[in-house]
Design an enzyme around this catalytic site. Sequence first.
Site, PDB file in Angstrom:
ATOM      1  N   LEU A  74       0.854  -0.782  -0.073  1.00  0.00           N
ATOM      2  CA  LEU A  74      -0.277  -0.084   0.182  1.00  0.00           C
ATOM      3  C   LEU A  74       0.627   1.235   0.090  1.00  0.00           C
ATOM      4  O   LEU A  74       2.355   0.766   0.739  1.00  0.00           O
ATOM      5  CB  LEU A  74      -0.952  -0.056   1.359  1.00  0.00           C
ATOM      6  CG  LEU A  74      -2.327  -1.345   1.398  1.00  0.00           C
ATOM      7  CD1 LEU A  74      -2.498  -1.359   2.721  1.00  0.00           C
ATOM      8  CD2 LEU A  74      -3.125  -0.859   0.647  1.00  0.00           C
ATOM      9  N   CYS A  75       0.505   2.489  -0.568  1.00  0.00           N
ATOM     10  CA  CYS A  75       1.262   3.507  -0.378  1.00  0.00           C
ATOM     11  C   CYS A  75      -0.235   4.496  -0.997  1.00  0.00           C
ATOM     12  O   CYS A  75      -1.588   4.600  -1.014  1.00  0.00           O
ATOM     13  CB  CYS A  75       2.190   4.101  -1.380  1.00  0.00           C
ATOM     14  SG  CYS A  75       1.325   3.858  -3.650  1.00  0.00           S
TER      15      CYS A  75
END
Length: 555
Positions: free
Chosen positions: A458-459
Amino acid sequence: MEKLIALIETMKPFFEAVSKNPYLRAIRDGFISCIPVVLFSSLFILVACVPEIFGFKWPDNISALLWQAYGYSMGILAVLMVATIGKSLTDNINNTLPKLRQINSVSVMIVAIICFLLLSVESVKGGLSTEFMGTKGLLSAFVVAFIVPNIYKFFVKRNITIKMPDQVPHNISQTFADLIPLAVSILAFWAFNIWFKDASGMVFSAWILEVFKPLFTAADGYTGLAIIYGAMAMFWFVGIHGPSIVEPAVTAIYIANVEANLQLYQAGQHATFALTHGTSYFVATLGGTGATLMFTAMCAFIAKSKQLRAVGKASIVPVTFAVNEPILFGAPIVLNPVLFVPFILTPILNVWLFKFFIDNLGMNGFLYILPWTTPGTIGLILGTGFAKMSFLLAPLLLILDAIVYYPFFKAYDDGLVVKEAANGGEIVEDEIVAAPMTSLKANVVQASQEKDLSVLVLCASGATSSMLAKAISKGAAKEGVHMESIAMAYGQHKENITDFDLIILAPQMASMYDELKHDCDAQHVKSATTSGKEYVNLTRDPEAALNFALRLIQA
């Protein structure tokens, strides 16, 4: 300079607190959900308008059909965003409530739309006015999306509901459980709208737009632009994803301005608004926050130090497409006193130059919203409708960025050359020690006999995270490990946590790790985050990336 950096670093807890603000996050996540709609509508406008630049005009019936697709997508953006923002805020509130006492997010979305329409839409002869269902209604959409979930929270948290006998199916019981907060929300906004229109003589959406108009105007000036893009770079400098904090606060201005520019252009007038998504993507943050494209190019092609040359060559392609985390953490730029001044100053000078071209040379502002990964100079030319001055501005921005960054790049490069010489010509950086594959493969092969392993990275947008996800997948394929890895933007994972054995959070989103860990622990899913330098190194080494994931899964 080092004292200044130390002072800025002491403010990191405050910056992280801002990044966790549920209302800003709700706007960000709500807009991310609507990005496909925005890009889809912009595609039709490009088809409708760009040919006119070259002297071709569509027949009226074709033009009407193209604009119809725009009108029923971008033209109802406020309706869509009141629902998506309301859902995002509801999901955040649900994290604080007991698992057996949760707010129904679908009910919130439906009620938020109804309440928004009460504040924004008037009856006209033959139908309803759509004036404030699009970008003009975004501010009132934010207000409704913030209030409705909190009304639900009040009743759900206190278990104020219509209780049904145990024999009644859960889905029927849920309908009655939603009835009280639904009724209170709608009646409250209905009564408020009657009172407000009687007192002011206008709908709430029109009034709030007038109230915030001075702020919109100030944000579009030189000082406002400097504050917005300076703050964005400042957040990133301490390792926190700046755009995810700053842009939600100005999203309404971005969208309103680009539509205003398009309307002015269609009317044959000068499109004068500077502050838009395109300005952020293709001017102020050319190559990513900090306008790092030319710095990366200098690292790749003229650096004398092995470290900067290696980082530059590895980063030049992603940075060209505005994914600049490899250079931010690899050079590094984050918390690097030598590069503080150009990292903050360059975006401001870029947007000031763009503003000068609009105000003094008659250039149009951005008319269309394009994907943020479009290479900067191409996005500038396309987004401004092939404005003649854009062909001059594009190379000038590159030259300006090179001039600002060069002395600082040279000083940093020379310093690294000296350090490398003292280190026997070796790159001065921390190495990642990969765990031996033999000790890991036996365990993972046994686990793979029962099910394939899945890893999520995730970013903020899903771009940086895709680099590590691909490295893990590549390492797994090379070593014959049954593991798949995908990337998402933070927030998109909420309903899919149990689909994964491990969720990794990119370093720029580390302030969200406590929340992620809480969610993952509740579902018995492993979670982790990394340092910036480690993350970049992992993206370059598939075997190390695979081992990193395996160690965490088997821990």
